[in-house]
Scaffold this motif. Structure first.
Motif, PDB file in Angstrom:
ATOM      1  N   VAL A   1      89.722  54.684   0.969  1.00 44.41           N
ATOM      2  CA  VAL A   1      88.447  54.772   1.674  1.00 44.41           C
ATOM      3  C   VAL A   1      87.928  56.196   1.554  1.00 44.41           C
ATOM      4  O   VAL A   1      88.679  57.148   1.753  1.00 44.41           O
ATOM      5  N   LYS A   2      86.637  56.339   1.272  1.00 46.88           N
ATOM      6  CA  LYS A   2      86.059  57.678   1.170  1.00 46.88           C
ATOM      7  C   LYS A   2      85.710  58.247   2.538  1.00 46.88           C
ATOM      8  O   LYS A   2      85.979  59.413   2.819  1.00 46.88           O
ATOM      9  N   TYR A   3      85.113  57.423   3.407  1.00 45.84           N
ATOM     10  CA  TYR A   3      84.714  57.890   4.741  1.00 45.84           C
ATOM     11  C   TYR A   3      85.255  56.939   5.801  1.00 45.84           C
ATOM     12  O   TYR A   3      84.886  55.763   5.831  1.00 45.84           O
ATOM     13  N   TRP A   4      86.106  57.460   6.661  1.00 47.16           N
ATOM     14  CA  TRP A   4      86.605  56.690   7.799  1.00 47.16           C
ATOM     15  C   TRP A   4      85.748  57.022   9.013  1.00 47.16           C
ATOM     16  O   TRP A   4      85.700  58.179   9.450  1.00 47.16           O
ATOM     17  N   LEU A   5      85.067  56.019   9.585  1.00 50.49           N
ATOM     18  CA  LEU A   5      84.213  56.217  10.757  1.00 50.49           C
ATOM     19  C   LEU A   5      84.773  55.421  11.931  1.00 50.49           C
ATOM     20  O   LEU A   5      85.035  54.222  11.807  1.00 50.49           O
ATOM     21  N   HIS A   6      84.956  56.086  13.061  1.00 52.25           N
ATOM     22  CA  HIS A   6      85.551  55.443  14.236  1.00 52.25           C
ATOM     23  C   HIS A   6      84.684  55.657  15.470  1.00 52.25           C
ATOM     24  O   HIS A   6      84.281  56.789  15.764  1.00 52.25           O
ATOM     25  N   ASN A   7      84.403  54.568  16.170  1.00 47.86           N
ATOM     26  CA  ASN A   7      83.643  54.670  17.422  1.00 47.86           C
ATOM     27  C   ASN A   7      84.574  54.868  18.600  1.00 47.86           C
ATOM     28  O   ASN A   7      85.729  54.431  18.597  1.00 47.86           O
ATOM     29  N   GLY A   8      84.064  55.563  19.641  1.00 56.55           N
ATOM     30  CA  GLY A   8      84.821  55.747  20.864  1.00 56.55           C
ATOM     31  C   GLY A   8      84.951  54.446  21.640  1.00 56.55           C
ATOM     32  O   GLY A   8      84.315  53.440  21.315  1.00 56.55           O
ATOM     33  N   MET A   9      85.750  54.485  22.686  1.00 54.46           N
ATOM     34  CA  MET A   9      86.002  53.290  23.490  1.00 54.46           C
ATOM     35  C   MET A   9      85.024  53.192  24.664  1.00 54.46           C
ATOM     36  O   MET A   9      84.586  54.203  25.213  1.00 54.46           O
ATOM     37  N   LEU A  10      84.689  51.964  25.033  1.00 55.66           N
ATOM     38  CA  LEU A  10      83.864  51.733  26.209  1.00 55.66           C
ATOM     39  C   LEU A  10      84.743  51.809  27.455  1.00 55.66           C
ATOM     40  O   LEU A  10      85.845  51.252  27.482  1.00 55.66           O
ATOM     41  N   GLN A  11      84.245  52.511  28.472  1.00 50.67           N
ATOM     42  CA  GLN A  11      85.004  52.694  29.705  1.00 50.67           C
ATOM     43  C   GLN A  11      84.199  52.184  30.896  1.00 50.67           C
ATOM     44  O   GLN A  11      83.006  52.475  31.022  1.00 50.67           O
ATOM     45  N   LEU A  12      84.850  51.436  31.742  1.00 50.82           N
ATOM     46  CA  LEU A  12      84.227  50.956  32.966  1.00 50.82           C
ATOM     47  C   LEU A  12      84.620  51.871  34.118  1.00 50.82           C
ATOM     48  O   LEU A  12      85.798  51.976  34.450  1.00 50.82           O
ATOM     49  N   ARG A  13      83.618  52.581  34.645  1.00 51.98           N
ATOM     50  CA  ARG A  13      83.869  53.480  35.778  1.00 51.98           C
ATOM     51  C   ARG A  13      85.065  54.391  35.506  1.00 51.98           C
ATOM     52  O   ARG A  13      86.008  54.478  36.283  1.00 51.98           O
ATOM     53  N   ALA A  14      85.013  55.024  34.336  1.00 45.13           N
ATOM     54  CA  ALA A  14      85.965  56.074  33.937  1.00 45.13           C
ATOM     55  C   ALA A  14      87.341  55.552  33.563  1.00 45.13           C
ATOM     56  O   ALA A  14      88.283  56.325  33.442  1.00 45.13           O
ATOM     57  N   GLU A  15      87.508  54.243  33.362  1.00 45.69           N
ATOM     58  CA  GLU A  15      88.778  53.754  32.849  1.00 45.69           C
ATOM     59  C   GLU A  15      88.523  52.807  31.690  1.00 45.69           C
ATOM     60  O   GLU A  15      87.506  52.123  31.638  1.00 45.69           O
ATOM     61  N   LYS A  16      89.435  52.820  30.734  1.00 51.22           N
ATOM     62  CA  LYS A  16      89.269  51.991  29.550  1.00 51.22           C
ATOM     63  C   LYS A  16      89.225  50.517  29.938  1.00 51.22           C
ATOM     64  O   LYS A  16      89.999  50.063  30.783  1.00 51.22           O
ATOM     65  N   MET A  17      88.319  49.786  29.328  1.00 53.86           N
ATOM     66  CA  MET A  17      88.229  48.355  29.588  1.00 53.86           C
ATOM     67  C   MET A  17      89.357  47.639  28.852  1.00 53.86           C
ATOM     68  O   MET A  17      89.573  47.853  27.657  1.00 53.86           O
ATOM     69  N   SER A  18      90.109  46.829  29.555  1.00 54.25           N
ATOM     70  CA  SER A  18      91.200  46.099  28.908  1.00 54.25           C
ATOM     71  C   SER A  18      91.565  44.883  29.739  1.00 54.25           C
ATOM     72  O   SER A  18      91.337  44.840  30.952  1.00 54.25           O
ATOM     73  N   LYS A  19      92.128  43.883  29.048  1.00 52.81           N
ATOM     74  CA  LYS A  19      92.553  42.677  29.757  1.00 52.81           C
ATOM     75  C   LYS A  19      93.687  42.972  30.727  1.00 52.81           C
ATOM     76  O   LYS A  19      93.796  42.355  31.787  1.00 52.81           O
ATOM     77  N   SER A  20      94.545  43.935  30.376  1.00 47.26           N
ATOM     78  CA  SER A  20      95.674  44.251  31.251  1.00 47.26           C
ATOM     79  C   SER A  20      95.197  44.808  32.588  1.00 47.26           C
ATOM     80  O   SER A  20      95.855  44.640  33.607  1.00 47.26           O
ATOM     81  N   LEU A  21      94.027  45.480  32.592  1.00 49.66           N
ATOM     82  CA  LEU A  21      93.481  46.025  33.829  1.00 49.66           C
ATOM     83  C   LEU A  21      92.578  45.027  34.547  1.00 49.66           C
ATOM     84  O   LEU A  21      92.151  45.267  35.667  1.00 49.66           O
ATOM     85  N   GLY A  22      92.275  43.928  33.880  1.00 49.34           N
ATOM     86  CA  GLY A  22      91.462  42.892  34.503  1.00 49.34           C
ATOM     87  C   GLY A  22      90.018  43.299  34.719  1.00 49.34           C
ATOM     88  O   GLY A  22      89.361  42.804  35.640  1.00 49.34           O
ATOM     89  N   ASN A  23      89.507  44.212  33.870  1.00 46.68           N
ATOM     90  CA  ASN A  23      88.137  44.687  34.066  1.00 46.68           C
ATOM     91  C   ASN A  23      87.249  44.374  32.866  1.00 46.68           C
ATOM     92  O   ASN A  23      86.409  45.166  32.467  1.00 46.68           O
ATOM     93  N   ILE A  24      87.461  43.206  32.299  1.00 47.32           N
ATOM     94  CA  ILE A  24      86.707  42.782  31.128  1.00 47.32           C
ATOM     95  C   ILE A  24      85.363  42.169  31.537  1.00 47.32           C
ATOM     96  O   ILE A  24      85.290  41.349  32.450  1.00 47.32           O
ATOM     97  N   ILE A  25      84.306  42.584  30.851  1.00 46.10           N
ATOM     98  CA  ILE A  25      82.992  41.946  30.974  1.00 46.10           C
ATOM     99  C   ILE A  25      82.678  41.341  29.620  1.00 46.10           C
ATOM    100  O   ILE A  25      82.569  42.060  28.621  1.00 46.10           O
ATOM    101  N   THR A  26      82.560  40.032  29.554  1.00 40.10           N
ATOM    102  CA  THR A  26      82.293  39.404  28.273  1.00 40.10           C
ATOM    103  C   THR A  26      80.831  39.606  27.882  1.00 40.10           C
ATOM    104  O   THR A  26      79.972  39.891  28.728  1.00 40.10           O
TER     105      THR A  26
END
Length: 465
Positions: A252-277
């Motif tokens: 790959v010539k250019y690797w581009l990565h986006n930051g993570m979405l955070q809900l109220r200063a914490e990463k959104m994840s199923k383990s935290l139960g803070n998922i918004i579909t």
């Protein structure tokens, strides 16, 4: 002006020079389809949608590939718990994803490969790696020899000891090295399986993207995109597999990565139960509201999300739509018209400068709002005709490049006269200083979806969104 992009591989801004201009080959990691996609998935999709749109705006011809992981432990486990066929479960969420593509105004990828449809290509790649000594088989499983690839860690900047400490390594004493990762997994009861030189089994996670890229785009690509959470181990392993397979060709010539979405200063994840579909968001808000949230931040930064952020995006969307209100005058000459012409040129120039700076959508959006203010000022000054039409056309050109679908507000012709009549009645009441009754009409119209704006040229109305 030269487009510069931040390359995760080199950790610096680089001039964007595709390998075979005007063609740009871009691959973006898609979802594992075991559940409904959430707004974190939407964020990443919008980021790379805007990148693709801007590359096309610059004259490049983008070939865009996004995969579906439809063979995975999560899918198998979820399907078993629901008593479903894993492929039926995966198809349900693939269908749902395409509904989101339409709803979010995403440009569809040119190809949507899925694991289950490229098994022969995966087997060929694994077998080639085995023949080259980069892979070994044990009891139907095939593992990649990490230490044989001298450049392992060049993307994540981890040495092998750090990689071992930072990885969630499955305990398997059969492996030559704990860091070695699975390319092929031997079949287990109740799991999908395909025949292979090592017996029935299914692919490991990392090999799928490498095989898809080589099949659809070739040995080398211009852009590989995904979230920062994929840098290690997924993208690191992709490099190891692919470059070993092709004989050290840069993958790959250019690797581009986006930051993570955070809900109220914490990463959104199923383990935290803070998922918004995505579906939940779209039940309450317009798609352009979420796109504005994403555009208002730099794609490489974490994106904060809460009710206040949503409300601000809603207000911003209203301000943008205000730029499409028709003129109230027809003047094409004078200082106000000249100022508008000057701002048209400046806004477009500054918009491009911002986007050329590693897709700085926040800066580009700021220029759009500057143009909105210029349009509103010109309208209030009675400017119309060609300069006003040109300003609105430039506004639509820039917002379309960002993927916003803004249209002039309209109403059914049989309703317009009655709304205008009420506006005229309210104007007369205000002239007579009957403020309470005038406010009552304004409030009732607002309940019916009509927004009023009192200007020096009189009261204007529009359909509120």
């Amino acid at each position: 002006m030269t487009l510069r992009v931040y390359n995760t591989l080199t950790r610096q801004l680089e001039d964007f020079q595709p390998m075979d201009p005007p063609w740009v080959k871009m691959y973006v990691c898609g979802p594992t389809v075991y559940d409904s996609a959430h707004i974190g998935h939407a964020m990443s999709a919008i980021v790379f949608d805007v990148i693709r749109r801007y590359l096309q705006y610059k004259g490049y011809r983008v070939v865009h590939v996004m995969n579906f992981t439809d063979v995975d432990d999560k899918i198998i486990n979820r399907a078993n718990s629901l008593g479903m066929d894993p492929f039926d479960l995966a198809q349900r969420y693939i269908d749902e994803w395409f509904e989101h593509v339409h709803a979010l105004n995403l440009l569809p990828a040119h190809y949507y490969p899925r694991v289950s449809l490229i098994i022969p290509q995966i087997i060929h790649m694994v077998r080639t790696l085995e023949e080259k000594g980069f892979a070994y088989a044990i009891d139907g499983d095939v593992y990649y020899r990490v230490r044989k690839f001298a450049d392992y860690g060049k993307l994540s900047r981890r040495n092998l000891d750090e990689a071992r400490a930072g990885a969630r390594i499955a305990v398997d004493e059969r492996k030559e090295d704990p860091l070695d990762f699975a390319l092929w997994k031997a079949a287990k009861p109740g799991e999908p399986a395909w025949e292979s030189p090592w017996g029935p089994g299914r692919p490991g996670w990392h090999i799928e993207c490498s095989a898809m890229i080589h099949y659809y785009l070739g040995d080398q690509i211009d852009i590989h995109g995904g979230g920062t959470d994929l840098i290690f181990p997924h993208h690191e392993n992709e490099i190891a597999q692919s470059e070993a397979y092709t004989g050290k060709k840069p993958f790959v010539k250019y690797w581009l990565h986006n930051g993570m979405l955070q809900l109220r200063a914490e990463k959104m994840s199923k383990s935290l139960g803070n998922i918004i579909t995505i579906s939940e968001f779209l039940q309450d808000y317009e798609a352009d509201v979420f796109r504005l949230i994403v555009l208002s931040s730099h794609y490489r930064k974490p994106l904060g999300y809460d009710d206040e952020v949503v409300e601000e995006a809603k207000r911003a969307l209203q301000r943008l739509r205000g730029a499409l209100r028709p003129p109230v005058g027809s003047s094409e000459e004078g200082d106000a018209a000249d100022a508008l012409r000057e701002q048209i040129s400046k806004a477009k120039e500054e918009f491009i400068a911002a986007m050329d700076d590693d897709f700085n959508t926040a800066g580009a959006l700021g220029q759009v709002f500057t143009l909105v203010r210029a349009i509103n000022t010109a309208r209030d000054a009675g400017v119309g005709g060609a300069p006003f039409a040109q300003a609105q056309a430039t506004f639509l050109e820039l917002t379309h490049t960002l993927g916003l679908e803004l249209r002039a507000e309209a109403a059914a012709t049989d309703v317009v006269p009655f709304v205008q009549m009420l506006v005229d009645v309210r104007t007369e009441l205000r002239r007579q200083k009957q403020w309470a009754l005038a406010d009552h009409i304004r409030d009732r119209l607002a309940e019916l979806g009509v927004a009023l704006e009192d200007t020096p040229q009189g009261t204007q109305w529009r359909w509120a969104k």
